[in-house]
Design an enzyme around this catalytic site. Sequence first.
Site, PDB file in Angstrom:
ATOM      1  N   PHE A 252     -33.079  62.594   4.941  1.00 24.80           N
ATOM      2  CA  PHE A 252     -31.809  63.550   5.393  1.00 24.80           C
ATOM      3  C   PHE A 252     -30.527  63.260   5.194  1.00 24.80           C
ATOM      4  CE2 PHE A 252     -35.245  63.868   8.987  1.00 24.80           C
ATOM      5  CZ  PHE A 252     -35.245  65.372   8.808  1.00 24.80           C
ATOM      6  N   SER A 283     -39.089  68.081   0.483  1.00 30.12           N
ATOM      7  CA  SER A 283     -38.132  67.860   1.231  1.00 30.12           C
ATOM      8  C   SER A 283     -38.559  67.303   2.682  1.00 30.12           C
ATOM      9  CB  SER A 283     -37.020  69.034   1.464  1.00 30.12           C
ATOM     10  OG  SER A 283     -37.607  69.964   2.521  1.00 30.12           O
ATOM     11  N   ASP A 284     -37.615  66.769   3.713  1.00 31.10           N
ATOM     12  CA  ASP A 284     -37.876  66.474   4.910  1.00 31.10           C
ATOM     13  C   ASP A 284     -37.696  67.708   5.531  1.00 31.10           C
ATOM     14  OD1 ASP A 284     -38.679  65.333   7.068  1.00 31.10           O
ATOM     15  OD2 ASP A 284     -37.287  63.805   7.218  1.00 31.10           O
ATOM     16  N   TYR A 285     -37.998  67.732   6.811  1.00 33.60           N
ATOM     17  CA  TYR A 285     -38.058  69.111   7.752  1.00 33.60           C
ATOM     18  C   TYR A 285     -36.499  69.723   7.578  1.00 33.60           C
ATOM     19  CZ  TYR A 285     -40.041  71.254  11.992  1.00 33.60           C
ATOM     20  OH  TYR A 285     -40.496  72.435  12.736  1.00 33.60           O
ATOM     21  N   THR A 286     -36.543  70.704   6.861  1.00 29.68           N
ATOM     22  CA  THR A 286     -35.126  71.517   6.843  1.00 29.68           C
ATOM     23  C   THR A 286     -33.974  70.593   6.261  1.00 29.68           C
ATOM     24  OG1 THR A 286     -34.464  71.092   9.008  1.00 29.68           O
ATOM     25  CG2 THR A 286     -35.739  73.209   8.701  1.00 29.68           C
TER      26      THR A 286
END
Length: 757
Positions: A252, A283-286
């Site tokens: 993030f 990617s990470d969550y969003t």
Amino acid sequence: MNLNKQHVIFFLLFAFIQLHAQEKSTIPVIQELLDKMTLDEKIGQLNLLTPGGAVATGSVVSKDVETKIKAGQVGGLFGVSGPDKVRVAQELAVNNTRLKIPLLFGSDVIHGYKTTFPIPLGMSCSWDLDLIEKSARIAAVEATADGINWNFSPMVDIARDPRWGRIAEGAGEDPYLGSAIASAMVKGYQGTNLSEPNTMLSCVKHFALYGASQAGRDYHTVDMSKVKMFNQYLPPYKAAIDAGVASIMTSFNDVDGIPATGNKWLLTDLLRDSWGFKGFVVSDYTSLNEMIPHGLGNLQDVSALSLKAGLDMDMVGEGFLTTLKKSVEEGRVTEEEITQACRRILEAKYKLGLFDDPYRYLESNRPKKDILTQGHRQFAREVAARSFVLLKNHKSILPIKKNAKIALVGPLADSRNNMLGTWAPTGNPDLAVTVIEGFKKVAPNATISYAKGANITDDKELAKKVNVFGPRVVIDKRTPEAMIKEAVDAANSSDVVVAVVGEASEMSGESASRTDISISESQKKLIQALVATGKPVTLVLMSGRPLTIPEEYEMPVSVLQVWHSGVEAGNAIADVVFGNYNPSGKLTTTWPRNVGQIPIYHSIKNTGRPNPKEGYEKFKSNYLDMPNTPLFPFGYGLSYTTFEYSNLQLDKLEISAGETLNVTVTVKNTGNYDGEEIIQLYLSDVVRSITPPKRQLKGFKKVKLKKGERKEVTLTLTEEDLKFYNSDLDFVAELGEFVVYVGPNSDAELSGSFVLK
Ligand code: BGC
């Protein structure tokens, strides 16, 4: 150099071939498939969604998942499990889309699937690579039985700030140990053949430097020199890649001012060009969308930037899905860049064997056969016992006799919901063994009186925040005084007191940073009251992070650190408390005296004004109000027995490039129990071109020693161990003197020196 025309033509041809070679798959069926795919179909593969059935870890969950799968707009799902449910989703993709491309099914299997092992930070304290690899193997067997073929683990972020809640999910502060553990976990998940039905893709995360979030606040900025990155923070990711990890998840945070998810230096120059990574990047969550508040532009901008940087798959954000086509039309990205990302994802599906059989992980009889078996649970119990760290054994209170009269008190002594620990969404807390159950089972002849004694916290607001995934902190209707009185009465009528205290499981983990990492006031009062009874007191300390416990440490108590130790927690705690297993864990993080000392870790530098002693000295690098030393150093941990180190010998006084050095030490079990000891080797580079850490871990070995037994143990250093990244970021060993220290922790005293010539 003089370039003639021929050279130029050759160079251009080479560059052209390179560029186009990137797009082609070496797997013929994948290339054939890519040749047939439309731009929309390719973009669809880059989209990872979650229907939100399991734990949503961001603020959004995906909408209209079924419609999107049927429309070929989804490459993978996570948060769906069980052969039947996964089959339904897989059929939606295979039966409704033109090219019948199967989906990937991901999950966060962080410390075991249904057989929950200790939190990773706890497991790392075993320093036992075979054990850790086997735990990952079991996790893969269970998860694949439930239809999962892609695991968002291992988390290998080096963490030196215990305020950061996610310190629980990794292997602690050290890059050498962290790299070894990263590699073991990847091998455990992926096995030797990804197309076996019980192996899964591993995904190393969070690339990169997530553990260095400023002030230990989750998702916060990271700012770090390249030299520090390369020497201290990047090695575990690289180790996972060298072990063949199939995928990597971005973090993030920003790295050198650019969010990791859109950072070309990180995702292409370093990861692919320099390290040769061939798998795919998710990617990470969003984290793609989060580049908007990071200040990098609108969704179309950040999606184009990320694709070009080397991101292949977008988790939940749908930035790729909704903007890439437009960006192709506007010439902001090329179709080739999309094809390349798509190719990497399809190749992963191919490796799993999903093109041969999209339903290969979906045998309905497997869950019953493979999940939560007796064998797995028994192994979880052993792993848990090996993750515990004995921090203090006052007057050898431990182990406790199995027929003792015991006051078992504390808010975590009978709390099933807190046993599994953070990030165990696939586990079932109802199946966990509580401490009281473990005590009754392991010591059926003991007389046990239980009292809760205190709430984990009396702070209702904090309790609300911690209870997001179910009740972890239950505030009693009784007054604190009444609860303490009940515990003190139990203590007064017993021979010994065991107080199970510490953090609720969700007081660590994602989005669970704390500025105060001491034991809560309510539990402090309980401990003080128990100590005042004069009975021998043992604190069984549960937490997802190092805690600051200087006051408790000074009290006449024993302290056993047990982390959150999984589905077999209670049994394993009882095994150790009653001496069925002699504790052998060693800390993989330095424990500070107070938060003001953070960051504190063993590989600190000397500075130009080192403080040579414990006390304060004006104009030296120290504090007015606290020593520089931690409460417990990295590598620290006691046993019920004692070990004596002697006779350190180096087989050479000088070595040249390419040679190895053997360091031998004699270790004797001088106490009254058989035991295991983790022997650690630290290295100090006396003079070098960039300021060296005072010492760095460069080897360890775990040995079993019977009571009275003595062993000679040899650890071998190679030239590789002497290398570091210099200010040009070249990985070099510089000539000169090195000092080796061997001992039971990072304060190891026995030393010897040699010269690299
Ligand atoms: C976490 C990741 C995790 C992902 C999917 C994120 O919030 O940072 O570690 O894999 O969610 O659950």
